[in-house]
Design an enzyme around this catalytic site. Structure first.
Site, PDB file in Angstrom:
ATOM      1  N   ASN A   1      34.032 -27.786  10.044  1.00 37.74           N
ATOM      2  CA  ASN A   1      35.353 -27.571  10.309  1.00 37.74           C
ATOM      3  C   ASN A   1      36.210 -28.855  11.073  1.00 37.74           C
ATOM      4  O   ASN A   1      37.429 -28.979  11.203  1.00 37.74           O
ATOM      5  CB  ASN A   1      35.408 -26.472  11.321  1.00 37.74           C
ATOM      6  CG  ASN A   1      36.901 -26.208  11.898  1.00 37.74           C
ATOM      7  OD1 ASN A   1      37.703 -25.723  11.095  1.00 37.74           O
ATOM      8  ND2 ASN A   1      37.169 -26.076  13.232  1.00 37.74           N
TER       9      ASN A   1
ATOM     10  N   ASP B   1      29.226 -23.732  11.139  1.00 38.85           N
ATOM     11  CA  ASP B   1      29.931 -23.536  12.421  1.00 38.85           C
ATOM     12  C   ASP B   1      31.410 -23.397  11.984  1.00 38.85           C
ATOM     13  O   ASP B   1      32.065 -23.858  11.317  1.00 38.85           O
ATOM     14  CB  ASP B   1      29.709 -24.545  13.228  1.00 38.85           C
ATOM     15  CG  ASP B   1      30.484 -24.762  14.716  1.00 38.85           C
ATOM     16  OD1 ASP B   1      29.957 -23.571  15.385  1.00 38.85           O
ATOM     17  OD2 ASP B   1      31.256 -25.148  14.630  1.00 38.85           O
TER      18      ASP B   1
ATOM     19  N   ASP C   1      40.165 -31.405  13.703  1.00 36.31           N
ATOM     20  CA  ASP C   1      39.975 -30.654  12.537  1.00 36.31           C
ATOM     21  C   ASP C   1      40.157 -31.473  11.406  1.00 36.31           C
ATOM     22  O   ASP C   1      41.126 -32.258  11.360  1.00 36.31           O
ATOM     23  CB  ASP C   1      40.796 -29.339  12.579  1.00 36.31           C
ATOM     24  CG  ASP C   1      40.347 -28.283  13.339  1.00 36.31           C
ATOM     25  OD1 ASP C   1      40.042 -28.515  14.557  1.00 36.31           O
ATOM     26  OD2 ASP C   1      40.582 -27.168  12.910  1.00 36.31           O
TER      27      ASP C   1
ATOM     28  N   HIS D   1      37.661 -21.135  10.831  1.00 37.37           N
ATOM     29  CA  HIS D   1      38.907 -21.800  11.027  1.00 37.37           C
ATOM     30  C   HIS D   1      39.114 -22.938  10.146  1.00 37.37           C
ATOM     31  O   HIS D   1      39.739 -23.886  10.451  1.00 37.37           O
ATOM     32  CB  HIS D   1      38.584 -22.275  12.550  1.00 37.37           C
ATOM     33  CG  HIS D   1      38.358 -21.216  13.479  1.00 37.37           C
ATOM     34  ND1 HIS D   1      39.518 -20.433  13.700  1.00 37.37           N
ATOM     35  CD2 HIS D   1      37.236 -20.957  14.352  1.00 37.37           C
ATOM     36  CE1 HIS D   1      39.186 -19.540  14.667  1.00 37.37           C
ATOM     37  NE2 HIS D   1      37.724 -19.866  14.973  1.00 37.37           N
TER      38      HIS D   1
ATOM     39  N   GLU E   1      29.200 -18.660  10.703  1.00 41.08           N
ATOM     40  CA  GLU E   1      29.833 -17.977  11.970  1.00 41.08           C
ATOM     41  C   GLU E   1      31.313 -17.769  11.610  1.00 41.08           C
ATOM     42  O   GLU E   1      31.992 -18.512  11.822  1.00 41.08           O
ATOM     43  CB  GLU E   1      29.602 -19.183  12.945  1.00 41.08           C
ATOM     44  CG  GLU E   1      30.219 -18.347  14.473  1.00 41.08           C
ATOM     45  CD  GLU E   1      30.637 -19.518  15.248  1.00 41.08           C
ATOM     46  OE1 GLU E   1      30.408 -19.398  16.445  1.00 41.08           O
ATOM     47  OE2 GLU E   1      30.786 -20.613  14.988  1.00 41.08           O
TER      48      GLU E   1
END
Length: 533
Positions: A127, A229, A198, A233, A266
Site C-alpha cells: 500500500n 498489509d 502511499d 487502502h 488485512e
C-alpha cells in the site's frame, strides 16, 4: 444410560494419558490451508548471534518448537530493509533487513520449514513504502522519473475539498494524510504516516513493478504466499470498486506465478465492507469474529443469545457461531474457495492476556473457542505462553521468553515492560506443567489437527437454555460432535446432552457426571460424540 456412563468413565481414563500430560508421538495429518498459522515478529522471537535482535537463523533454530506446537504455517511480519523497528515502511522490496540476516539465511529457513511441512507466508507491504525508498527519493523531484508512483495533489485543491485532514480509524491514528514538501505546491498522500507515502495504483507501470516483486518472492525465493498489509487502502474508501478490482487482478497475477499461492488480506472493517474483497484473496482476517470471541469471554455470556424453552433449538442471532456462519456466507458469495481466517488478537492489538486483565482461565477459554470453531486460526507469537502487553505497539511486541535463566535466545532490543520471568513463565517452565497455557494451546491444536470434523466441519449453534454456555455442533462427512464452553466462574450442570455421551476431549480432568447431569467446571470446554453402535 449405564453404557453411556461406562463410555464416559473410559474417556476419563484416556484423559489421564491425554496430550495435556504427555508428548504426542504419532504423526499429525496435514490440514493446510485449513490449518493453524503462527504469526512471528522476527525482531522479538529468537536471537542466534547475541546482538540482541531476533534474526532468521534464530527463527530457523525454533522450527522444531513450532512443529511441536502443531502449527502448519508461519506468517512473518516484514523482513525487508526498513528504517523502522517494525519494518512496515519498506526501503527495498528485494532484500532482507541486515539485522535479520541474509537472503541465504532466509532460503535456508524456507528449506527447513518446508522439510517440516510448515508453509511460510511473508508480509508484503505494497500500500505504501518508506520515504527512504529510492522511488520516493526520486519522486521528491518535481520532474522525477518516479513522481507518478505516488499520489500528489495541489494544496489549494485539497483544502477546497476539505480533505486536508482525515478521521482516525481502527487501523490508523494518523489524521495528517497530506504532507508538504519544502518549496513545492503539491502535497503527497500517506494514509498512515508521512514516512510511509502511499503508492499510486492508477499508474500501470507501478502495478507491473509490484507484480514483479510478488513474482520474485514466489518463484525465485519460494515463499508460499503473502499477508497483504493495509489491503483496504490501495484506493480511498469512495473508490471501493477500484480496490476490489485491483485485488482480483493481483490474485490472478500471483496465481500465474504460483497456482497454489495463498493470499491473506488485512481489511480492518466490518463484514459488509470486507466481503467484496474476498474475490481477490484466499482469506481475510475476520475482525468481527475476533471481537465477538473476546467480548463473549470477557462478558461471560453468549452475545445477544435468545433463551428458548427447548434445549436444542438453534439460535438465530448473536454469538461467535452466528458471526462465523454469516461471514462464511458473505465471503463465499464472492469466492467459493474462500478460507475464513480466525484469530483473537494480532500485532496491532492489546494482547489476549492483558485484554482479560491477566485472567489466565479466560485467556485459555478464548483459545478454546478459537480452536474449536471452523476456519483457519492464527495465533500471535507468545499468545501460547500467556505473554502480556498493552499499546503502544512496542509493548505488544516484546521479546519471547524461552528460558528462566541464561536465555541466550531471548532478544534484548528493548527492555520489556510486561513480559519478564517474574510475571510470565518462560516456555521451558510451561512445557513441564500440564496445566500451563502452553500445554492448553498445544493439546487443542493437536486435537484439532487429528480430527477431520474439527478441521473441516460446519458449525451450528445449540441453545442449552443458559446464556453462560456456548454450545455448538461440528459436522463433517456424517460425523457430528458437540462442543460446550462454560463461560462462567461457576460449575455448570448440564442436562439433555443425549445422544452425545462419549467424551473426546476436555480441558479439565474435573468433569463429572451423574446419571443425567454433566458438571462442567468454570471456564472449561468439553467435546462429546455419539457412542458408536
Amino acid at each position: 444410560m449405564r453404557a453411556n456412563l461406562w463410555l464416559f468413565s473410559m474417556a476419563l481414563i484416556t484423559l489421564a494419558c491425554s496430550p495435556m500430560e504427555k508428548e504426542l508421538k504419532e504423526s499429525l495429518p496435514d490440514r493446510w490451508p485449513n490449518a493453524v498459522t503462527y504469526e512471528i515478529f522476527v525482531q522479538s522471537f529468537a536471537d542466534s548471534d547475541g546482538d540482541g535482535i531476533g534474526d532468521i537463523k534464530g527463527m530457523t533454530s525454533k522450527l522444531d518448537y513450532l512443529q511441536e506446537l502443531g502449527v502448519e504455517a508461519v506468517w512473518l511480519m516484514p523482513i525487508n530493509p526498513s528504517p523502522s523497528y517494525h519494518k512496515y515502511d519498506v526501503s527495498d522490496y528485494y532484500g532482507i533487513h541486515s539485522d535479520y540476516g541474509t537472503m541465504e539465511d532466509f532460503q535456508e529457513f524456507l528449506e527447513e520449514a518446508h522439510q517440516r511441512h510448515i508453509k511460510v507466508i511473508m508480509d508484503l507491504v505494497i500500500n505504501h513504502c518508506s520515504k527512504l525508498h529510492p522511488w520516493f527519493l526520486n519522486a521528491l523531484k518535481e520532474d522525477g522519473e518516479y513522481r507518478d508512483y505516488f499520489v500528489w495533489a495541489d494544496k489549494a485543491g485539497i483544502e477546497a475539498e476539505g480533505n486536508l485532514l482525515k478521521a482516525k480509524t481502527g487501523d490508523s491514528d494518523n489524521i495528517h494524510q497530506w504532507n508538504e514538501v519544502s518549496g513545492q505546491d503539491e502535497l503527497y498522500f500517506s494514509f498512515f504516516w508521512s514516512g510511509m507515502p502511499d503508492l499510486n495504483y492508477d499508474n500501470p507501470k507501478l502495478r507491473e513493478e509490484i507484480y514483479e516483486i510478488g513474482n520474485f518472492w514466489l518463484t525465485k525465493i519460494g515463499v508460499d504466499g503473502f499477508r497483504l498489509d493495509a489491503a483496504k487502502h490501495i484506493y480511498p474508501d469512495h473508490r471501493a470498486a477500484d480496490n476490489h478490482a485491483f485485488w482480483k487482478e493481483f490474485k490472478t497475477k500471483m496465481e500465474t506465478y504460483k497456482p497454489e499461492v495463498y493470499l491473506v488480506g488485512e481489511v480492518w472493517a466490518d463484514l459488509p465492507t470486507q466481503a467484496p474483497f474476498a474475490q481477490g484473496f484466499s482469506a481475510l482476517f475476520n475482525f468481527d469474529l475476533a471481537f465477538s470471541i473476546m467480548e463473549t469471554v470477557k462478558n461471560g455470556q453468549v452475545v445477544s443469545a435468545t433463551i428458548h424453552e427447548h434445549a436444542w433449538k438453534v439460535l438465530d442471532e448473536g454469538s461467535p457461531v452466528t458471526l462465523f456462519n454469516e461471514s462464511e456466507k458473505a465471503f463465499k458469495q464472492y469466492n467459493p474457495d474462500f478460507i475464513n481466517t480466525t484469530f483473537l488478537t494480532n500485532h496491532d492489538q492489546n494482547r489476549v492476556m492483558s485484554f482479560f486483565e491477566n485472567h489466565e482461565k479466560k485467556a485459555k477459554l478464548a483459545a478454546s473457542i478459537l480452536l474449536t470453531l471452523p476456519g483457519a486460526p492464527y495465533i500471535y507469537y507468545g499468545e501460547e505462553i500467556g505473554m502480556r502487553g498493552l499499546k503502544p505497539d512496542e509493548l505488544i511486541r516484546e521479546p519471547f521468553l524461552w528460558e528462566t535463566k541464561n536465555d541466550s535466545m531471548r532478544t534484548q532490543w528493548m527492555e520489556p515492560t510486561y513480559n519478564t520471568t517474574n510475571v510470565v513463565a518462560p516456555l521451558s517452565v510451561q512445557r513441564k506443567d500440564s496445566g500451563s497455557i502452553f500445554n492448553h494451546y498445544k493439546s487443542l491444536i493437536h486435537f484439532r489437527r487429528k480430527s477431520a470434523v474439527m478441521t473441516y466441519g460446519e458449525v451450528e449453534q445449540i441453545d442449552l437454555a443458559n446464556d453462560e454456555l456456548l454450545a455448538f455442533t461440528r459436522s463433517h462427512a456424517g460425523d457430528t460432535v458437540l462442543v460446550v464452553h462454560n463461560l462462567s466462574s461457576r460449575v455448570k450442570r448440564i442436562r439433555q446432552l443425549e445422544p452425545y455421551s462419549l467424551i473426546l476431549f476436555t480441558t479439565s480432568k474435573k468433569v463429572r457426571q451423574t446419571a443425567d447431569v454433566l458438571a462442567l467446571p468454570p471456564y472449561q470446554t468439553i467435546i462429546l460424540s455419539k457412542p458408536q453402535k
